[in-house]
Structures are given as structure tokens and as C-alpha cells.
Scaffold this motif. Structure first.
Motif, PDB file in Angstrom:
ATOM      1  N   GLY A   1       3.794   7.842   0.303  1.00 25.16           N
ATOM      2  CA  GLY A   1       2.425   7.732   0.782  1.00 25.16           C
ATOM      3  C   GLY A   1       1.721   6.517   0.223  1.00 25.16           C
ATOM      4  N   LYS A   2       0.447   6.448   0.521  1.00 28.81           N
ATOM      5  CA  LYS A   2      -0.366   5.335   0.033  1.00 28.81           C
ATOM      6  C   LYS A   2      -0.544   5.448  -1.477  1.00 28.81           C
ATOM      7  CE  LYS A   2      -2.821   4.539   4.299  1.00 28.81           C
ATOM      8  NZ  LYS A   2      -4.102   4.332   4.955  1.00 28.81           N
TER       9      LYS A   2
ATOM     10  N   ASP B   1       0.787  -1.226   0.000  1.00 34.02           N
ATOM     11  CA  ASP B   1       0.000   0.000   0.000  1.00 34.02           C
ATOM     12  C   ASP B   1       0.826   1.287   0.000  1.00 34.02           C
ATOM     13  OD1 ASP B   1      -2.540   1.170  -0.050  1.00 34.02           O
ATOM     14  OD2 ASP B   1      -2.534   1.450   2.113  1.00 34.02           O
ATOM     15  N   ILE B   2       2.134   1.189   0.192  1.00 33.43           N
ATOM     16  CA  ILE B   2       2.954   2.401   0.331  1.00 33.43           C
ATOM     17  C   ILE B   2       4.098   2.383  -0.679  1.00 33.43           C
ATOM     18  CG2 ILE B   2       4.445   3.716   1.879  1.00 33.43           C
ATOM     19  CD1 ILE B   2       2.747   2.624   4.184  1.00 33.43           C
ATOM     20  N   GLU B   3       4.299   3.541  -1.313  1.00 34.25           N
ATOM     21  CA  GLU B   3       5.372   3.687  -2.290  1.00 34.25           C
ATOM     22  C   GLU B   3       6.059   5.037  -2.121  1.00 34.25           C
ATOM     23  OE1 GLU B   3       3.889   3.238  -6.276  1.00 34.25           O
ATOM     24  OE2 GLU B   3       3.586   1.100  -6.041  1.00 34.25           O
TER      25      GLU B   3
END
Length: 113
Positions: free
Chosen positions: A100-101, A41-43
Motif C-alpha cells: 500500500g501507500k 509512494d507504494i511499498e
């Protein structure tokens, strides 16, 4: 071979799979330059400055409040700036690095298109 190695506790790297994911993301979203995948879910992504954020300060665009993202760096004239002040004015040749997501990064991309 990968399955066998995983069963004996080795960490297995699948470069073809990783490159396929990277290429797929790049094809689906032509707005970002590169990314680092942290979990499902996070990059961390590089996003070129364009649209409504061009010519505005980091404080004015308020990405954290509007999109739930944090700017962790700005690339300007082949220099990476990590100590950003709120009054830093984004220029068209800048690249912002956000964390962030994934869905929030997609919202920002759509707004910049």
C-alpha cells in the motif's frame, strides 16, 4: 561513472544508496522487518503482528477499509501463506506482508505501537 552510463542508456544500480535508504527506513520505524520499494509512494512491507490485531481474524481487523492496505501474505512458523481466508486468526508470532501507500503503512505502524 553512473551519470555517464545513464547517458548511454545503461541501467545503473547504486547499492550504497539503496542500502542507505533501507537502513534509514529501518531506523525510523522499528516496527517493520523489511520492505520492497515499488515507487515513491507504494511499498511492500513485513509487519510483525502485535497490538490490536493480535488474536483477530483478517476480516475483523479490516485493514483494507481502515488503512487502505492489502495483506498479500502471512508468515507463520517459517512458512509463507499466500492463500488467506478471511477467518485466518493472526497470532503473535505471525508476520503480515502488506502492500500500500507509504503513509497508510505508517498509520498502521503507529496503531500497532
Amino acid at each position: 561513472q553512473g551519470a555517464v552510463l545513464e547517458k548511454i542508456g545503461a541501467e545503473v544500480v547504486y547499492p550504497e544508496r539503496d542500502m542507505a535508504i533501507r537502513l534509514g527506513k529501518k531506523l525510523l520505524s522499528g516496527n517493520f522487518l523489511d520492505f520492497i520499494f515499488l515507487d515513491n509512494d507504494i511499498e511492500i512491507q513485513q509487519v510483525p503482528v502485535s497490538g490490536f490485531i493480535e488474536g483477530k481474524t483478517i476480516q475483523e481487523i479490516n485493514i483494507r477499509k481502515k488503512y487502505g492496505l492489502n495483506i498479500i501474505a502471512v508468515e507463520h512458523d517459517q512458512n509463507t501463506i499466500i492463500e488467506l481466508s478471511p477467518d485466518y486468526k493472526l497470532q503473535s508470532e505471525d508476520i503480515i506482508v502488506v502492500i500500500g501507500k507509504v503513509q497508510n503503512i505508517r498509520k498502521l505502524e503507529r496503531a500497532l505501537s
